[in-house]
Design an enzyme around this catalytic site. Sequence first.
Site, PDB file in Angstrom:
ATOM      1  N   ARG A   1       0.848  -1.185   0.000  1.00 17.76           N
ATOM      2  CA  ARG A   1       0.000   0.000   0.000  1.00 17.76           C
ATOM      3  C   ARG A   1       0.885   1.237   0.000  1.00 17.76           C
ATOM      4  O   ARG A   1       2.012   1.211   0.506  1.00 17.76           O
ATOM      5  CB  ARG A   1      -0.891   0.005   1.255  1.00 17.76           C
ATOM      6  N   HIS A   2       0.388   2.315  -0.596  1.00 15.96           N
ATOM      7  CA  HIS A   2       1.127   3.576  -0.602  1.00 15.96           C
ATOM      8  C   HIS A   2       1.401   4.043   0.822  1.00 15.96           C
ATOM      9  O   HIS A   2       0.760   3.614   1.782  1.00 15.96           O
ATOM     10  CB  HIS A   2       0.333   4.643  -1.347  1.00 15.96           C
ATOM     11  N   GLY A   3       2.333   4.962   0.944  1.00 19.07           N
ATOM     12  CA  GLY A   3       2.687   5.493   2.258  1.00 19.07           C
ATOM     13  C   GLY A   3       1.693   6.530   2.759  1.00 19.07           C
ATOM     14  O   GLY A   3       0.643   6.777   2.153  1.00 19.07           O
TER      15      GLY A   3
END
Length: 473
Positions: A71-73
Amino acid sequence: MKFFMVVSALFITLFGHALAQFDYCFGKDTERSQTRQFTTKSAYQIIKGTNIDKQYLVPHCLPQKIWIFHRHGTRLPSRSIIEKASRLEELRDAIVKNYRVLRTAPSTNALCQEDLIALQMWKWNNSITPDMEEYLTSQGYEDLRGTARHYQKLYPSVLLKEYNNTYYLFRHTDTQRTTESFKAFTDSLFGIHNDAVAEKLPEKDKLLRPYDYCEPWAANNNDDENSEVNKYKRSVLWNDTLMEISTRLGFQYTLESKDVELMYDICRYEQAWQVDRTSVWCGAFTPPQVTVFEYAEDLKYYYKFGYGSDINAHLNCRIVQNMIEHLGSNALPNVQVFFAHSAGLQTLMSALGINKDDRPLTANNYQSMSERKWKTSNIDPFAGNFVAVKYECNNAPMEKEKVIFFLNQNAVDLDWCHVGLCNWSEVVQRYEHIINTDCDSYYCPGVGALSAKPISIAVTLLMSAIIYLINLI
């Protein structure tokens, strides 16, 4: 003597009142355990496992291949929250007025002076504008640099420091936050001036965003009146919690749920943006109140992406097939990394049967589900990641091929594996129903029925016309 007694009584009254007022102080709390309960807005640094340095070592086995779904940060809020910045300022001023002017602070569980002063000084960062909605933050960039650095340290023989476009395969969705997450991850692996490239985005990304192309899933509205989360938000527990929070903030009435949830949201975002500092809005909530809010979020995601709906386990058919195919192949690439979103990570867990409870989460079982497995704080924080590592073993009594699954740097303890270590043959057997299926029909149950309806009507009309003509003859 009488004067002394009066003064003493006054001192005890005031001192006792002060002690009662300052029952919980977020600014002084060095543990802040509730920050581990911020669900999908939890900071990765707080949630990530700390025992992976021991878990990744497998005697007589060498890692061969790695597959990562990331998942993106940490990101900025959605447009709707950014546009409510003025409402937050109104709430701030009202709370300060309650304490400083109206003197309506409660006698117990009031804000401490540290939290009140911090709130009074709070200002929205005006550089965060609606056109920047959901952008990756600087902390989000560091989140991904950190995970890349950590996994490369553990698996230097697989995560090579030199980029090769046949050895590595990267892919991200068509968003700023996943694109920048990819750049952060590769900057850490190969250095800032690297030439790593991601696969070209398809017109319809059914691998990383299958939910965008599944009408039955979108039509399964979990926000209707009878949804478990909305029933929960009509419960005595929820409404009592809203009242307690309102009283803590000095209001003589219960705030609307949307206002309290807005304060909770900004608390979580700010805490994730700067992990080593405290968000002043988190002081509005005591730890038990956060637990009530956490359950509401878990209920929402349980039915939206988790085990609350059968269709969720179907959505990520393609990505599961991709993982198995990659790990089972002797061909390049050796490393595949995908950068996507909450929906993808949570539905992947549903497809693989990870963190599944014996009982469903409902509006009525908050108390009995306190030890539930489906806690999105642990499953899907900012920068949440699922890693599959394939090992080749040379110890004769053992099956040669093994796999360990990691979720946020914790080995996944599946009941059919040995302390996280799974036989590859067992992995293939367990997910055979997905491996051998046609994802076009499997990933979105109901599509066939929906598309077949116009055809059946046409056929019916045609048959009616034929019968009519026969009768004329």
